[in-house]
Design a protein around this motif. Structure first.
Motif, PDB file in Angstrom:
ATOM      1  N   GLN A  38       0.823  -1.121  -0.026  1.00 42.39           N
ATOM      2  CA  GLN A  38       0.040   0.037   0.064  1.00 42.39           C
ATOM      3  C   GLN A  38       0.812   1.340   0.041  1.00 42.39           C
ATOM      4  OE1 GLN A  38      -2.460   0.559   3.424  1.00 42.39           O
ATOM      5  NE2 GLN A  38      -4.054   1.479   2.088  1.00 42.39           N
ATOM      6  N   PHE A  39       0.516   2.132  -1.098  1.00 44.81           N
ATOM      7  CA  PHE A  39       1.272   3.380  -1.107  1.00 44.81           C
ATOM      8  C   PHE A  39       0.500   4.097  -0.298  1.00 44.81           C
ATOM      9  CE2 PHE A  39       5.158   2.342  -3.738  1.00 44.81           C
ATOM     10  CZ  PHE A  39       4.554   1.299  -4.432  1.00 44.81           C
ATOM     11  N   PRO A  40       1.180   5.597   0.251  1.00 47.59           N
ATOM     12  CA  PRO A  40       0.364   6.571   0.746  1.00 47.59           C
ATOM     13  C   PRO A  40      -1.064   6.848   0.154  1.00 47.59           C
ATOM     14  CG  PRO A  40       2.748   6.914   0.866  1.00 47.59           C
ATOM     15  CD  PRO A  40       2.388   6.049  -0.053  1.00 47.59           C
ATOM     16  N   LYS A  41      -1.992   6.986   0.852  1.00 53.14           N
ATOM     17  CA  LYS A  41      -3.433   7.456   0.141  1.00 53.14           C
ATOM     18  C   LYS A  41      -3.651   6.663  -0.810  1.00 53.14           C
ATOM     19  CE  LYS A  41      -2.642  12.180   2.167  1.00 53.14           C
ATOM     20  NZ  LYS A  41      -2.601  13.603   1.585  1.00 53.14           N
ATOM     21  N   GLN A  42      -3.451   5.428  -0.893  1.00 54.40           N
ATOM     22  CA  GLN A  42      -3.802   4.637  -1.980  1.00 54.40           C
ATOM     23  C   GLN A  42      -4.563   3.255  -1.308  1.00 54.40           C
ATOM     24  OE1 GLN A  42      -1.225   3.859  -5.355  1.00 54.40           O
ATOM     25  NE2 GLN A  42      -0.513   5.949  -5.328  1.00 54.40           N
ATOM     26  N   SER A  43      -5.103   2.702  -2.273  1.00 59.06           N
ATOM     27  CA  SER A  43      -5.630   1.201  -1.896  1.00 59.06           C
ATOM     28  C   SER A  43      -4.626   0.034  -1.583  1.00 59.06           C
ATOM     29  CB  SER A  43      -6.759   0.925  -2.932  1.00 59.06           C
ATOM     30  OG  SER A  43      -7.481  -0.307  -2.307  1.00 59.06           O
ATOM     31  N   LEU A  44      -5.091  -1.041  -1.292  1.00 60.68           N
ATOM     32  CA  LEU A  44      -4.238  -2.179  -0.981  1.00 60.68           C
ATOM     33  C   LEU A  44      -4.052  -2.981  -2.437  1.00 60.68           C
ATOM     34  CD1 LEU A  44      -5.913  -1.758   1.581  1.00 60.68           C
ATOM     35  CD2 LEU A  44      -4.875  -3.881   2.237  1.00 60.68           C
ATOM     36  N   MET A  45      -2.647  -3.028  -2.756  1.00 59.11           N
ATOM     37  CA  MET A  45      -2.475  -3.924  -4.130  1.00 59.11           C
ATOM     38  C   MET A  45      -1.736  -5.314  -3.532  1.00 59.11           C
ATOM     39  SD  MET A  45       0.170  -3.042  -6.881  1.00 59.11           S
ATOM     40  CE  MET A  45       1.590  -3.705  -5.887  1.00 59.11           C
ATOM     41  N   LEU A  46      -2.898  -6.152  -4.194  1.00 56.38           N
ATOM     42  CA  LEU A  46      -2.281  -7.400  -4.035  1.00 56.38           C
ATOM     43  C   LEU A  46      -0.944  -7.908  -4.764  1.00 56.38           C
ATOM     44  CD1 LEU A  46      -3.053 -10.338  -2.590  1.00 56.38           C
ATOM     45  CD2 LEU A  46      -4.224 -10.962  -4.964  1.00 56.38           C
ATOM     46  N   GLU A  87      12.799   2.478  -3.895  1.00 50.31           N
ATOM     47  CA  GLU A  87      11.427   2.363  -4.516  1.00 50.31           C
ATOM     48  C   GLU A  87      10.740   1.251  -3.935  1.00 50.31           C
ATOM     49  OE1 GLU A  87      14.498   2.365  -6.203  1.00 50.31           O
ATOM     50  OE2 GLU A  87      14.541   0.722  -7.577  1.00 50.31           O
ATOM     51  N   ASP A  88      11.332   0.412  -3.087  1.00 49.26           N
ATOM     52  CA  ASP A  88      10.539  -0.597  -2.185  1.00 49.26           C
ATOM     53  C   ASP A  88      10.245  -0.362  -1.017  1.00 49.26           C
ATOM     54  OD1 ASP A  88      13.216  -3.091  -3.282  1.00 49.26           O
ATOM     55  OD2 ASP A  88      11.626  -2.473  -4.525  1.00 49.26           O
ATOM     56  N   SER A  89      10.296   1.044  -0.777  1.00 46.60           N
ATOM     57  CA  SER A  89       9.577   1.473   0.424  1.00 46.60           C
ATOM     58  C   SER A  89       8.282   1.684   0.476  1.00 46.60           C
ATOM     59  CB  SER A  89      10.280   3.001   0.866  1.00 46.60           C
ATOM     60  OG  SER A  89      11.742   2.853   0.879  1.00 46.60           O
ATOM     61  N   SER A  90       7.547   0.910   1.340  1.00 48.97           N
ATOM     62  CA  SER A  90       6.155   1.068   1.179  1.00 48.97           C
ATOM     63  C   SER A  90       5.549   0.546   2.687  1.00 48.97           C
ATOM     64  CB  SER A  90       5.741   0.083  -0.016  1.00 48.97           C
ATOM     65  OG  SER A  90       4.289   0.053  -0.108  1.00 48.97           O
ATOM     66  N   PHE A  91       4.148   0.241   2.622  1.00 44.34           N
ATOM     67  CA  PHE A  91       3.668  -0.382   3.830  1.00 44.34           C
ATOM     68  C   PHE A  91       3.219  -1.778   3.273  1.00 44.34           C
ATOM     69  CE2 PHE A  91       1.798  -0.195   7.801  1.00 44.34           C
ATOM     70  CZ  PHE A  91       0.574  -0.286   7.770  1.00 44.34           C
ATOM     71  N   TYR A  92       3.439  -2.653   3.833  1.00 47.22           N
ATOM     72  CA  TYR A  92       3.100  -4.215   3.321  1.00 47.22           C
ATOM     73  C   TYR A  92       2.295  -4.613   4.553  1.00 47.22           C
ATOM     74  CZ  TYR A  92       7.196  -3.699   0.030  1.00 47.22           C
ATOM     75  OH  TYR A  92       7.903  -3.297  -0.881  1.00 47.22           O
ATOM     76  N   ILE A  93       1.310  -5.387   3.966  1.00 47.32           N
ATOM     77  CA  ILE A  93       0.287  -5.804   4.803  1.00 47.32           C
ATOM     78  C   ILE A  93       0.028  -7.430   4.422  1.00 47.32           C
ATOM     79  CG2 ILE A  93      -2.084  -5.544   5.854  1.00 47.32           C
ATOM     80  CD1 ILE A  93      -2.174  -2.649   4.459  1.00 47.32           C
ATOM     81  N   SER A 112      -1.117  -5.842  11.267  1.00 47.86           N
ATOM     82  CA  SER A 112      -1.043  -4.552  11.357  1.00 47.86           C
ATOM     83  C   SER A 112      -0.009  -3.737  10.557  1.00 47.86           C
ATOM     84  CB  SER A 112      -0.545  -4.396  12.978  1.00 47.86           C
ATOM     85  OG  SER A 112       0.610  -4.909  13.181  1.00 47.86           O
ATOM     86  N   GLY A 113       0.480  -4.388   9.603  1.00 47.78           N
ATOM     87  CA  GLY A 113       1.182  -3.747   8.669  1.00 47.78           C
ATOM     88  C   GLY A 113       2.749  -3.505   8.942  1.00 47.78           C
ATOM     89  N   THR A 114       3.421  -3.440   7.988  1.00 52.20           N
ATOM     90  CA  THR A 114       5.035  -3.086   8.242  1.00 52.20           C
ATOM     91  C   THR A 114       5.440  -2.056   7.237  1.00 52.20           C
ATOM     92  OG1 THR A 114       5.501  -5.436   8.780  1.00 52.20           O
ATOM     93  CG2 THR A 114       7.436  -4.072   7.919  1.00 52.20           C
ATOM     94  N   GLN A 115       5.672  -0.806   7.904  1.00 52.87           N
ATOM     95  CA  GLN A 115       6.234   0.233   7.259  1.00 52.87           C
ATOM     96  C   GLN A 115       7.758  -0.071   6.788  1.00 52.87           C
ATOM     97  OE1 GLN A 115       4.535   2.813   5.790  1.00 52.87           O
ATOM     98  NE2 GLN A 115       6.424   3.214   4.702  1.00 52.87           N
ATOM     99  N   LEU A 116       8.163  -0.116   5.756  1.00 50.17           N
ATOM    100  CA  LEU A 116       9.442  -0.348   5.279  1.00 50.17           C
ATOM    101  C   LEU A 116      10.193   0.777   4.628  1.00 50.17           C
ATOM    102  CD1 LEU A 116      12.279  -2.141   4.690  1.00 50.17           C
ATOM    103  CD2 LEU A 116      10.805  -3.031   2.506  1.00 50.17           C
ATOM    104  N   SER A 117      11.428   1.306   5.263  1.00 51.04           N
ATOM    105  CA  SER A 117      11.931   2.422   4.589  1.00 51.04           C
ATOM    106  C   SER A 117      13.295   2.160   4.236  1.00 51.04           C
ATOM    107  CB  SER A 117      11.906   3.554   5.455  1.00 51.04           C
ATOM    108  OG  SER A 117      10.639   4.151   5.971  1.00 51.04           O
ATOM    109  N   VAL A 118      13.741   2.141   2.958  1.00 50.49           N
ATOM    110  CA  VAL A 118      15.055   1.768   2.502  1.00 50.49           C
ATOM    111  C   VAL A 118      15.766   3.049   2.043  1.00 50.49           C
ATOM    112  CG1 VAL A 118      16.208   0.575   0.790  1.00 50.49           C
ATOM    113  CG2 VAL A 118      14.064  -0.296   1.444  1.00 50.49           C
ATOM    114  N   LEU A 119      17.044   3.266   2.925  1.00 52.79           N
ATOM    115  CA  LEU A 119      17.768   4.291   2.654  1.00 52.79           C
ATOM    116  C   LEU A 119      18.831   4.330   1.356  1.00 52.79           C
ATOM    117  CD1 LEU A 119      18.246   4.984   6.220  1.00 52.79           C
ATOM    118  CD2 LEU A 119      16.558   5.866   5.178  1.00 52.79           C
TER     119      LEU A 119
END
Lengths: 119, 114
Positions: A38-46, A87-93, A112-119
């Motif tokens: 799930q990207f910010p303010k977007q729906s869930l993408m399977l 570019e893999d940074s995202s919310f994974y559920i 509850s989801g995992t917020q991944l931030s790749v630096l």
């Protein structure tokens, strides 16, 4: 009942490293689990459907070598983001389908989801 | 495949008033329609669902209606409270063999104004 536990809730990693996310069904057995992005303010993408004891089924456009899924038991599925890049940074559920009587076996319960931030 | 459209994308409602979110689906074979509430930084939480053999279902302040002929379903929240503020997603699927995929709507950001 029907609790899905997901860990970690957030992770920060360096580019090029791999990150593993765990999804557990705590009080029921889940032969099928699903992984979403799930990207910010977007729906869930399977991304993929994870089946216990067999290979995962990936949605079109999702790289199976990039997002490794393992569903080795009826209560645990893992998603490994390999060689992560910004570019893999995202919310994974993750989610799992409840089991039991006819009123619950179609219900999908989410972690509850995992917020991944790749630096 | 299934396509689910959801409206509105944002909705602001005065506390105590009702909120209505509408969804349409494309696949007439879909027979299961859940609604999820997602708070910031959390996973979606199932709040109510309905199967195609039922036209309406209610759970306290929340109700869902389904019109199979028109292929649309709606979420109704009455007596809204500040804690109802969240993003709401509708979804549709065909339940037959146990591992069907849910197709989600695009979400509605509901804000309850105190």
């Amino acid at each position: 009942g029907a609790v899905v536990s997901q860990h970690p809730s957030w992770v920060i990693c360096k580019s090029g490293t791999s990150v593993k996310i765990e999804c557990r069904s705590l009080d029921f057995q889940a032969t099928t689990m699903f992984w979403y992005r799930q990207f910010p303010k977007q729906s869930l993408m399977l991304m993929a459907t994870s089946n216990e004891g067999s290979k995962a089924t990936y949605e079109q456009g999702v790289e199976k070598d990039k997002f490794l899924i393992n569903h080795a038991s009826l209560t645990l599925s893992t998603l490994t983001v390999t060689s992560a890049h910004p570019e893999d940074s995202s919310f994974y559920i993750c989610s799992a389908r409840g089991q039991g009587d006819d009123t619950t076996n179609e219900k999908l319960f989410f972690g509850s989801g995992t917020q991944l931030s790749v630096l | 495949g299934e396509n689910v459209e959801q409206h509105p994308s944002t909705l602001s409602v005065q506390e105590g008033d009702s909120a209505v979110i509408k969804c349409t689906y494309s696949d007439s074979a879909s027979n299961y329609f859940p609604w999820y509430k997602q708070e910031l930084g959390k996973g979606p939480q199932l709040i109510i669902d309905i199967r195609s053999n039922v036209g309406e279902k209610k759970d306290q302040r929340i109700a869902v209606t389904l019109n199979k002929t028109a292929k649309h379903f709606s979420l109704h929240i009455t007596e809204t409270q500040p804690e109802d503020s969240a993003v709401y997603f509708c979804a549709a699927s065909i339940v037959a063999f146990g591992n069907e995929k849910l197709t989600f709507g695009t979400g509605t950001r509901l804000t309850i104004i105190p």
